[in-house]
Enzyme design. Structure first.
Site, PDB file in Angstrom:
ATOM      1  N   PHE A 112      -5.813  -1.888  -1.460  1.00  0.00           N
ATOM      2  CA  PHE A 112      -5.741  -1.889   0.018  1.00  0.00           C
ATOM      3  C   PHE A 112      -4.420  -1.241   0.249  1.00  0.00           C
ATOM      4  O   PHE A 112      -4.209  -0.710   1.416  1.00  0.00           O
ATOM      5  CB  PHE A 112      -5.556  -3.263   0.334  1.00  0.00           C
ATOM      6  CG  PHE A 112      -4.095  -3.890   0.606  1.00  0.00           C
ATOM      7  CD1 PHE A 112      -3.740  -4.503  -0.180  1.00  0.00           C
ATOM      8  CD2 PHE A 112      -3.461  -3.703   2.153  1.00  0.00           C
ATOM      9  CE1 PHE A 112      -2.290  -4.993  -0.323  1.00  0.00           C
ATOM     10  CE2 PHE A 112      -2.358  -4.472   2.190  1.00  0.00           C
ATOM     11  CZ  PHE A 112      -1.919  -5.171   1.051  1.00  0.00           C
ATOM     12  N   LYS A 113      -3.552  -1.043  -0.752  1.00  0.00           N
ATOM     13  CA  LYS A 113      -2.268  -0.176  -0.421  1.00  0.00           C
ATOM     14  C   LYS A 113      -2.571   1.495   0.076  1.00  0.00           C
ATOM     15  O   LYS A 113      -1.800   2.021   0.631  1.00  0.00           O
ATOM     16  CB  LYS A 113      -1.322  -0.036  -1.611  1.00  0.00           C
ATOM     17  CG  LYS A 113      -1.298  -1.457  -2.466  1.00  0.00           C
ATOM     18  CD  LYS A 113      -0.038  -2.221  -1.966  1.00  0.00           C
ATOM     19  CE  LYS A 113       0.667  -3.185  -2.719  1.00  0.00           C
ATOM     20  NZ  LYS A 113      -0.336  -4.315  -2.886  1.00  0.00           N
ATOM     21  N   ASP A 114      -3.810   1.608  -0.303  1.00  0.00           N
ATOM     22  CA  ASP A 114      -4.074   3.133   0.136  1.00  0.00           C
ATOM     23  C   ASP A 114      -4.285   3.128   1.855  1.00  0.00           C
ATOM     24  O   ASP A 114      -4.023   4.216   2.215  1.00  0.00           O
ATOM     25  CB  ASP A 114      -5.569   3.593  -0.370  1.00  0.00           C
ATOM     26  CG  ASP A 114      -5.497   4.013  -1.649  1.00  0.00           C
ATOM     27  OD1 ASP A 114      -4.762   4.337  -2.516  1.00  0.00           O
ATOM     28  OD2 ASP A 114      -6.791   3.362  -2.542  1.00  0.00           O
ATOM     29  N   LEU A 117      -0.602   3.776   2.490  1.00  0.00           N
ATOM     30  CA  LEU A 117      -0.104   4.910   1.656  1.00  0.00           C
ATOM     31  C   LEU A 117      -0.698   6.340   1.715  1.00  0.00           C
ATOM     32  O   LEU A 117      -0.052   7.091   1.358  1.00  0.00           O
ATOM     33  CB  LEU A 117       0.142   4.443   0.140  1.00  0.00           C
ATOM     34  CG  LEU A 117       1.312   3.422   0.177  1.00  0.00           C
ATOM     35  CD1 LEU A 117       1.263   2.705  -1.222  1.00  0.00           C
ATOM     36  CD2 LEU A 117       2.984   3.965   0.215  1.00  0.00           C
ATOM     37  N   THR A 147       0.644  -0.636  -5.484  1.00  0.00           N
ATOM     38  CA  THR A 147       1.869   0.125  -4.458  1.00  0.00           C
ATOM     39  C   THR A 147       2.284   1.666  -5.147  1.00  0.00           C
ATOM     40  O   THR A 147       2.048   2.900  -4.760  1.00  0.00           O
ATOM     41  CB  THR A 147       3.093  -0.587  -4.350  1.00  0.00           C
ATOM     42  OG1 THR A 147       2.609  -1.633  -3.591  1.00  0.00           O
ATOM     43  CG2 THR A 147       3.751   0.357  -3.541  1.00  0.00           C
TER      44      THR A 147
END
Ligand SMILES: *Cc1c(COP(=O)(O)O)cnc(C)c1O
Length: 495
Positions: A112-114, A117, A147
């Site tokens: 989910f960091k995408d 980011l 991350t």
């Protein structure tokens, strides 16, 4: 539109525009930037329900990033949420046993960091341009696994930027590590540290707070910024998918007008669930914010007792991205429930630094009624993966399973039948071994990539590109340092 300014959670004065707060990442006093007020959504759910992900994201971000022009913001959004994602929906919902899994793992690095980011590099470089920054921007990031890779994927070969990632040696999954050490791009640097995630995060924060180093770097033409979820440029894009999920459920007739939904969030640094809290404060009809922890259950204890106490054993679990004892973003919540009181927040954060713990007042605790905290043991996490697969064929990752396990406990305790969305934060392919062994211990004898193929077969899902890419990729990074060697290696990279 009303201008939104930002200030630090640790000082009374000084406001910054959004672009300035994004550039700085962390305030000079060590605090986190927060908006002076949380803006209200100014479009109806009816309208939102007809929008694409990109359009919803614009409606959310325009309210926070008020010094960006419409053109600038749309440029950032459209370049972030494009064919890098393997589905046009960007964040699809899967209905499994009457609960909705908001799949936030369809981006480049399948976590989910995408979601944040992919856009941060555009927000940062646009902010740099707006503020006439001539220095090269050096992103420093501590990662518990996801991350770092997502940030590097976003920043690799972006002109005017470099990125240095620190991860705990032995504290990430084999696939996560392989993803990082094979990262391409001449401006990327990866370093394993002999310590855990909290030490990596504290080390990075110390480098940010080092004024002498900042002056030296400025002379060399560099300035630091952060891609960690302490950057407001990461938090705000995460608000968008809760609004999108609600609008989608409304469009599909699963929610009526103004009907509330619960959200369940597998939590580590408290960024994702804080975004849901912001969405609620913007007027999105959210009932409970269910905070799910793994065996590092400092947040569960906090919601129960009002005492935050990190003095405990750090446990390495099968959900490593949540192996965290200092949830940085909680500070933003503490500041808010203290009545936006920087002095009170300072007092508590100082106590955390000195004693490793703090107590909130009864008055503050009362404002946490919308939160419910619980945790899942390693056995429960594995059991939920297996049971859901056996009954439905749906395979979830270990982090998502922590959330699903906690939701089971919540339901058993409360009988609450509110429509519920579980934030599904990683593809099972990222944690293949833990997931497959949970389904059947016999898989433990297989190799990492054999397991990938087996997961694809039994789950009837295609192996994501992110995994195919690293199958035979060469290792490009091989740095291992002591915790107190972090600053020196940064200087070396920037020599
Ligand atoms: C980072 C991460 C989390 C924790 O999110 P926070 O915003 O740090 O609370 C949960 N699951 C996965 C897969 C992650 O990568």
């Amino acid at each position: 539109m009303k201008e939104i300014l930002y200030k630090s959670t640790r000082s009374k004065e000084g406001t910054l525009k959004a672009s300035e707060a994004i550039l700085k990442g962390l305030a000079d006093d060590g605090g986190l930037f927060v908006p002076l007020e949380i803006p209200k959504l100014d479009v109806s759910v009816e309208e939102l329900s007809k929008m694409t992900y990109q359009q919803v994201a614009y409606e959310v971000m325009k309210l926070y990033f008020t010094d960006f022009t419409e053109g600038e913001l749309k440029y950032c959004i459209n370049n972030a949420y494009d064919s890098k994602f393997d589905t046009e929906e960007i964040a699809p919902l899967a209905e499994v046993q009457g609960t909705y899994y908001l799949e936030l793992f369809h981006g480049k690095t399948i976590a989910f960091k995408d979601m944040a980011l992919s856009i941060l590099p555009y927000l940062l470089t646009t902010s740099a341009k707006k503020n006439n920054v001539k220095n090269e921007i050096v992103i420093l990031t501590a990662t518990s696994g996801d991350t770092g890779k997502a940030a590097m994927a976003g920043f690799a070969d972006v002109p005017g930027t470099r990125i240095i990632v620190f991860y705990p040696d032995g504290g990430v999954s084999p696939i996560q590590e392989k993803q990082m050490v094979t990262q391409k791009g001449d401006n990327t640097y990866v370093v394993a540290i002999k310590g855990n995630f909290d030490q990596a995060q504290s080390g990075v924060k110390a480098i940010f707070g080092d004024k002498e180093l900042a002056a030296e770097m400025d002379k060399r033409g560099y300035q630091f910024s952060s891609a960690n979820s302490i950057n407001i440029g990461r938090l705000v894009p995460q608000v968008a998918y809760y609004v999108y999920a609600y609008a989608k459920l409304y469009a599909e007739g699963k929610l009526a007008k103004d009907q509330k939904m619960n959200v369940v969030v597998p939590t580590g640094n408290f960024g994702n669930i804080l975004a849901a809290y912001y969405a609620k404060n913007m007027g999105l009809p959210i009932a409970k914010l269910i905070c799910a922890s793994n065996e590092n259950k400092v947040l569960f204890d906090f919601f129960k007792t009002g005492e935050y106490d990190k003095n405990r054993e750090f446990i390495l679990t099968t959900s490593p991205s949540m192996d965290i004892l200092i949830s940085s973003n909680l500070e933003r919540l503490i500041y808010k429930i203290a009545g936006n009181d920087a002095d009170k927040n300072n007092e508590l954060m100082n106590s955390l630094k000195v004693n490793g713990k703090y107590d909130i007042t009864d008055d503050m605790k009362k404002q946490l009624d919308d939160f419910y905290g619980n945790y899942a043991s390693e056995e429960e996490t594995a059991e939920t993966i297996r049971d859901t697969y056996d009954k439905t064929g749906y395979i979830m990752d270990t982090h998502t399973s922590v959330a699903a396990s906690v939701y089971k406990k919540y339901k058993a305790e409360t009988n609450d039948d509110t429509v519920t969305v579980i934030a599904s934060t990683a593809s099972p392919f990222k944690f293949t071994r833990s997931v497959m062994v949970a389904i059947d211990p016999k898989y433990d004898s297989m190799g990492d990539f054999e397991l990938v193929d087996e997961l694809s077969k039994i789950g009837n899902v295609k192996v994501p590109n992110a995994i195919e890419e690293i199958r035979n990729a060469e290792v490009r990074h091989n740095n291992l340092v002591e915790v107190d060697g972090m600053k020196d290696i940064v200087k070396k990279f920037l020599d």
